[in-house]
Design a protein around this motif. Structure first.
Motif, short mmCIF file in Angstrom:
data_model
loop_
_atom_site.label_atom_id
_atom_site.label_comp_id
_atom_site.label_asym_id
_atom_site.label_seq_id
_atom_site.Cartn_x
_atom_site.Cartn_y
_atom_site.Cartn_z
N GLY A 73 0.46 -1.19 0.16
CA GLY A 73 -0.23 0.19 0.00
C GLY A 73 0.95 1.16 0.08
N GLY A 74 1.70 1.20 0.85
CA GLY A 74 2.34 2.18 1.16
C GLY A 74 3.08 2.56 -0.23
N ARG A 75 4.50 1.49 -0.76
CA ARG A 75 4.65 1.61 -1.94
C ARG A 75 3.87 2.69 -3.19
NH1 ARG A 75 7.54 -4.42 -2.68
NH2 ARG A 75 7.92 -3.42 -4.69
N ALA A 76 2.29 2.06 -3.78
CA ALA A 76 1.59 1.98 -4.27
C ALA A 76 0.93 3.70 -3.69
CB ALA A 76 0.15 1.81 -3.59
N ARG A 77 1.18 3.92 -2.76
CA ARG A 77 0.92 5.49 -2.76
C ARG A 77 2.37 6.58 -3.55
NH1 ARG A 77 -2.35 3.54 -1.97
NH2 ARG A 77 -3.55 3.42 -4.37
N THR A 78 3.79 5.59 -3.07
CA THR A 78 4.59 6.72 -4.00
C THR A 78 4.68 7.00 -5.24
OG1 THR A 78 6.23 6.01 -2.08
CG2 THR A 78 7.34 6.52 -4.23
N HIS A 79 4.34 5.93 -6.12
CA HIS A 79 3.93 5.91 -7.35
C HIS A 79 2.22 6.35 -7.91
CE1 HIS A 79 6.69 2.85 -8.45
NE2 HIS A 79 5.58 2.36 -7.75
N GLU A 80 1.96 6.56 -6.60
CA GLU A 80 0.32 6.93 -7.01
C GLU A 80 0.77 8.31 -7.44
OE1 GLU A 80 -3.77 7.55 -6.07
OE2 GLU A 80 -2.75 7.69 -4.45
N PHE A 81 2.16 9.54 -6.01
CA PHE A 81 1.98 10.46 -6.22
C PHE A 81 2.74 10.63 -7.54
CE2 PHE A 81 6.05 13.02 -5.12
CZ PHE A 81 5.44 14.46 -4.57
N LEU A 82 3.69 10.05 -8.22
CA LEU A 82 4.98 10.18 -8.67
C LEU A 82 4.03 10.32 -10.48
CD1 LEU A 82 7.73 7.49 -8.18
CD2 LEU A 82 7.88 10.29 -8.26
N GLN A 83 3.09 9.33 -10.75
CA GLN A 83 1.70 9.63 -11.98
C GLN A 83 2.00 10.90 -11.64
OE1 GLN A 83 -1.09 6.68 -11.00
NE2 GLN A 83 -2.35 7.72 -12.81
N ARG A 84 0.88 10.91 -11.05
CA ARG A 84 0.13 12.47 -10.32
C ARG A 84 1.06 13.55 -11.25
NH1 ARG A 84 -3.95 14.76 -11.53
NH2 ARG A 84 -4.28 17.09 -10.59
N ARG A 85 2.28 13.60 -10.49
CA ARG A 85 3.68 14.10 -10.82
C ARG A 85 3.74 14.32 -12.22
NH1 ARG A 85 8.86 14.13 -6.64
NH2 ARG A 85 9.10 16.20 -8.41
N PHE A 86 3.63 13.58 -13.40
CA PHE A 86 3.64 13.55 -14.56
C PHE A 86 3.39 13.76 -14.71
CE2 PHE A 86 7.66 10.72 -13.12
CZ PHE A 86 8.76 11.39 -13.81
N TYR A 87 1.71 13.25 -14.94
CA TYR A 87 0.51 13.68 -15.47
C TYR A 87 0.44 15.79 -15.48
CZ TYR A 87 -1.26 9.71 -16.99
OH TYR A 87 -1.48 7.94 -18.00
N ASP A 88 1.18 15.62 -14.88
CA ASP A 88 1.11 17.48 -13.85
C ASP A 88 1.85 17.74 -15.11
OD1 ASP A 88 -1.34 17.69 -12.05
OD2 ASP A 88 0.34 17.58 -10.84
#
Length: 191
Positions: free
Chosen positions: A87-102
């Motif tokens: 779960g924690g690792r998934a949240r890290t990837h969610e945060f990075l995904q958002r940065r790249f889409y932004d």
């Protein structure tokens, strides 16, 4: 003089395409990692909750050695979930995904890109990549193929990913693997 300006602008637009490709590839990569890790996190939660409550009920009512063994297995699953922290690792990837889409949205909003904007976007990609966990290269190659298909409309994959690399893409890093460019991948999207 105007010829040089056009060439510089063309170079900048080529660089913008490459930056968009990098941002999209990374966003897709982190989206795939988030989805895979979230799936395992949900599965482990389900096993722990279902198995833990069933095991606790059995131990309280009858307490056989098989029931205790089941309880130990469920405890091991729960402990492994805590150690691997899906779960924690998934949240890290969610945060990075958002940065790249932004970043992609920021690039898309710019109608007149300049070299300084390209340098700024490149640095943002580098900073986001610095926050990322180590890359799983087979998954990255697959996401490169998807980004290329999305941006260029390619019908065939650009990079060749072997069947076992495709199967193990979320597990094995394939650090020294090569992913050769498929010959003729560009030709097929014009036919």
């Amino acid at each position: 003089m105007s010829v040089n300006v056009e060439i510089e602008d063309d170079d900048c637009y080529v660089e913008v395409f490459h930056l968009r490709h990098m941002a999209l590839r990374n966003a897709l990569y982190h989206s795939a990692r988030r989805g895979w890790l979230d799936g395992w996190n949900r599965f482990y939660n389900f096993v722990v909750i279902l198995g833990g409550s069933a095991s606790a009920t059995k131990i309280v009512t009858n307490g056989s050695s098989a029931d205790v063994s089941l309880g130990l297995v469920i405890a091991a699953v729960g402990a492994s979930q805590l150690v691997w922290d899906f779960g924690g690792r998934a949240r890290t990837h969610e945060f990075l995904q958002r940065r790249f889409y932004d970043l992609m949205a920021e690039i898309d909003l710019t109608t007149q890109p300049t070299r300084s904007l390209c340098a700024e976007w490149r640095s943002k990609i580098t900073l986001a990549a610095a926050d990322a966990p180590p890359v799983l290269r087979a998954l990255d190659a697959i996401m490169d193929n998807q980004a290329t298909g999305a941006l260029r409309g390619a019908k065939r994959p650009r990079l060749h990913v072997r069947w076992y690399q495709r199967r193990l893409r979320h597990i094995w890093p394939f650090i020294s693997a090569t992913f050769p460019v498929v010959e003729g991948w560009e030709i097929s999207d014009q036919q």
